[in-house]
Design a protein around this motif. Sequence first.
Motif, PDB file in Angstrom:
ATOM      1  N   GLY A 129      35.443  37.365  41.546  1.00 16.49           N
ATOM      2  CA  GLY A 129      36.765  37.337  42.166  1.00 16.49           C
ATOM      3  C   GLY A 129      37.042  36.032  42.876  1.00 16.49           C
ATOM      4  N   ALA A 130      36.058  35.526  43.612  1.00 19.62           N
ATOM      5  CA  ALA A 130      36.238  34.255  44.317  1.00 19.62           C
ATOM      6  C   ALA A 130      36.410  33.095  43.353  1.00 19.62           C
ATOM      7  CB  ALA A 130      35.045  34.004  45.235  1.00 19.62           C
ATOM      8  N   LEU A 131      35.804  33.193  42.170  1.00 23.38           N
ATOM      9  CA  LEU A 131      35.876  32.117  41.192  1.00 23.38           C
ATOM     10  C   LEU A 131      37.165  32.164  40.378  1.00 23.38           C
ATOM     11  CD1 LEU A 131      34.382  29.748  39.779  1.00 23.38           C
ATOM     12  CD2 LEU A 131      33.399  31.437  38.217  1.00 23.38           C
ATOM     13  N   VAL A 132      37.574  33.345  39.967  1.00 24.69           N
ATOM     14  CA  VAL A 132      38.697  33.496  39.040  1.00 24.69           C
ATOM     15  C   VAL A 132      40.040  33.604  39.758  1.00 24.69           C
ATOM     16  CG1 VAL A 132      39.702  35.013  37.276  1.00 24.69           C
ATOM     17  CG2 VAL A 132      37.235  34.531  37.278  1.00 24.69           C
ATOM     18  N   LEU A 133      40.065  34.354  40.855  1.00 23.01           N
ATOM     19  CA  LEU A 133      41.331  34.623  41.533  1.00 23.01           C
ATOM     20  C   LEU A 133      41.630  33.523  42.544  1.00 23.01           C
ATOM     21  CD1 LEU A 133      40.944  38.475  42.107  1.00 23.01           C
ATOM     22  CD2 LEU A 133      42.154  37.295  40.265  1.00 23.01           C
ATOM     23  N   VAL A 134      42.428  32.561  42.109  1.00 24.19           N
ATOM     24  CA  VAL A 134      42.813  31.470  43.011  1.00 24.19           C
ATOM     25  C   VAL A 134      43.792  32.017  44.037  1.00 24.19           C
ATOM     26  CG1 VAL A 134      42.387  29.676  41.312  1.00 24.19           C
ATOM     27  CG2 VAL A 134      44.626  30.775  41.402  1.00 24.19           C
ATOM     28  N   PRO A 135      43.848  31.433  45.219  1.00 19.88           N
ATOM     29  CA  PRO A 135      44.653  32.005  46.308  1.00 19.88           C
ATOM     30  C   PRO A 135      46.139  32.149  46.004  1.00 19.88           C
ATOM     31  CG  PRO A 135      43.099  30.402  47.172  1.00 19.88           C
ATOM     32  CD  PRO A 135      43.025  30.306  45.679  1.00 19.88           C
ATOM     33  N   GLY A 136      46.719  31.250  45.209  1.00 22.43           N
ATOM     34  CA  GLY A 136      48.163  31.270  44.991  1.00 22.43           C
ATOM     35  C   GLY A 136      48.695  32.575  44.413  1.00 22.43           C
ATOM     36  N   PRO A 137      48.294  32.958  43.168  1.00 23.73           N
ATOM     37  CA  PRO A 137      48.801  34.220  42.597  1.00 23.73           C
ATOM     38  C   PRO A 137      48.441  35.437  43.433  1.00 23.73           C
ATOM     39  CG  PRO A 137      47.773  32.855  40.917  1.00 23.73           C
ATOM     40  CD  PRO A 137      47.458  32.221  42.228  1.00 23.73           C
ATOM     41  N   LEU A 138      47.250  35.449  44.008  1.00 23.09           N
ATOM     42  CA  LEU A 138      46.820  36.594  44.812  1.00 23.09           C
ATOM     43  C   LEU A 138      47.672  36.713  46.078  1.00 23.09           C
ATOM     44  CD1 LEU A 138      44.715  38.862  44.817  1.00 23.09           C
ATOM     45  CD2 LEU A 138      43.171  37.348  46.062  1.00 23.09           C
ATOM     46  N   ALA A 139      48.021  35.576  46.674  1.00 22.62           N
ATOM     47  CA  ALA A 139      48.850  35.594  47.879  1.00 22.62           C
ATOM     48  C   ALA A 139      50.233  36.150  47.584  1.00 22.62           C
ATOM     49  CB  ALA A 139      48.953  34.192  48.472  1.00 22.62           C
ATOM     50  N   GLY A 140      50.761  35.867  46.369  1.00 23.44           N
ATOM     51  CA  GLY A 140      52.076  36.384  46.009  1.00 23.44           C
ATOM     52  C   GLY A 140      52.117  37.900  45.955  1.00 23.44           C
ATOM     53  N   ARG A 141      51.054  38.530  45.563  1.00 20.94           N
ATOM     54  CA  ARG A 141      50.995  39.991  45.493  1.00 20.94           C
ATOM     55  C   ARG A 141      50.633  40.633  46.827  1.00 20.94           C
ATOM     56  NH1 ARG A 141      53.885  42.037  41.419  1.00 20.94           N
ATOM     57  NH2 ARG A 141      53.470  40.920  39.466  1.00 20.94           N
ATOM     58  N   LEU A 142      49.849  39.943  47.619  1.00 19.85           N
ATOM     59  CA  LEU A 142      49.404  40.516  48.884  1.00 19.85           C
ATOM     60  C   LEU A 142      50.334  40.187  50.047  1.00 19.85           C
ATOM     61  CD1 LEU A 142      45.542  39.767  48.717  1.00 19.85           C
ATOM     62  CD2 LEU A 142      46.762  41.805  47.941  1.00 19.85           C
ATOM     63  N   ASN A 143      51.248  39.235  49.791  1.00 13.42           N
ATOM     64  CA  ASN A 143      52.210  38.794  50.826  1.00 13.42           C
ATOM     65  C   ASN A 143      51.525  38.125  52.019  1.00 13.42           C
ATOM     66  OD1 ASN A 143      54.493  39.812  49.405  1.00 13.42           O
ATOM     67  ND2 ASN A 143      54.046  41.870  50.190  1.00 13.42           N
ATOM     68  N   HIS A 144      50.319  37.617  51.775  1.00 14.02           N
ATOM     69  CA  HIS A 144      49.666  36.783  52.771  1.00 14.02           C
ATOM     70  C   HIS A 144      48.550  36.001  52.076  1.00 14.02           C
ATOM     71  CE1 HIS A 144      47.112  40.480  52.847  1.00 14.02           C
ATOM     72  NE2 HIS A 144      46.139  39.572  52.923  1.00 14.02           N
ATOM     73  N   ARG A 145      48.119  34.933  52.713  1.00  9.77           N
ATOM     74  CA  ARG A 145      47.053  34.120  52.108  1.00  9.77           C
ATOM     75  C   ARG A 145      45.754  34.917  52.122  1.00  9.77           C
ATOM     76  NH1 ARG A 145      46.073  29.111  50.524  1.00  9.77           N
ATOM     77  NH2 ARG A 145      43.944  28.255  50.717  1.00  9.77           N
TER      78      ARG A 145
END
Length: 361
Positions: free
Chosen positions: A296-312
């Motif tokens: 998860g730390a390698l594949v999921l870059v913060p940008g797309p994940l932040a868009g779904r979680l509504n926070h960094r």
Amino acid sequence: MGESPRGYALDMRVTLVADPDLPTELAMRVARDLPGRLRQRLGPGLDWEVRTYTAPLAAEEQVDISAMLTAVRPQLPESGWDIGIFLTDLPRRLGLDAVSAEVSSDDRVALLSLPALGGFQLAGRTLEAVVDVIGLLLHPPTSRDRVAGEVPVIGRRVTRDAEPGRIAPDRYVMPGLRGRMRLLAGMVRANRPWRLFTSLSRALAGVFATAAFGVINDTAWQLSNALDAWRQTLIMVLSVLALAAWIIVDHELWERPGGWLPKARARLYNTVTLITITLGVLCLYAVLFVVLTGVGALVLVPGPLAGRLNHRPSVTDYLTLAWFLTSGAMVGGAFGSGLEDDGTVRKAAYGHRQRDRLAKQ
């Protein structure tokens, strides 16, 4: 060959006969250290020669001492031994108390039941138990101290009636709740649950396939973020128990009383099987959690994940996602475990191992 004043040879030959697998491994380790330990305990007056053999013990749990001798003696070499000790992973009980050792001084033969020694520091406890029973075989307790004698490693002495002119054979038990807990831990240790993880290769494939899909699924990201800790914990517990139950049911590991297996022993075997399988599944869970955290730390870059979680996303978010995905992947592992070879999984079930022994009698 010279003899000591008590009539024993100065060169003492000890034969260790062990069940296959773990007992044999322990016997080989004991054989390496036993001569030196015996010289420390019993003095330098004897030279010790130790040999090991592998032979399965096929005997009932509640067999009496005379039947034990009948079962053990054929496994000993025809000549060339002064003391014979059998190491077995078969649990033995006297009523509900765990029997750790059975000693016949007249025959110079003893049987050690390894599960009664517990699940921790087993090599050291086995060595000390072997030294204890050798001491008892060479120097049997007197009639005065046979009533309530206790040996630290193998427990409390229980005497039996003897034939005229013979020393009564003894059993040593671990009484009470402590002894039962040690027996349970020893049986689980003999099953070696960590090996179950490596044998569930197809289940492992199903788990990773399910988890890989979840890593790239944004719904899983949102769900893991929405669930609080107690719900995550509940999902984890239920998923682990579900996979353990699936393995037990699918591979017919649950023992039903009847025939050679009384109700009390079936309950004991089933408890040990459930603990063993659950520990094996927990090993699988822990490995998958670590792998998914790294992926998860390698594949999921913060940008797309932040868009779904509504926070960094923080480290906690990645750990929470790995936790949720690991729990869900256990369900996929259940389907994979159904493809495993029955013989591989059944090695973790005590009842099946004993049934195979009795079938070979």
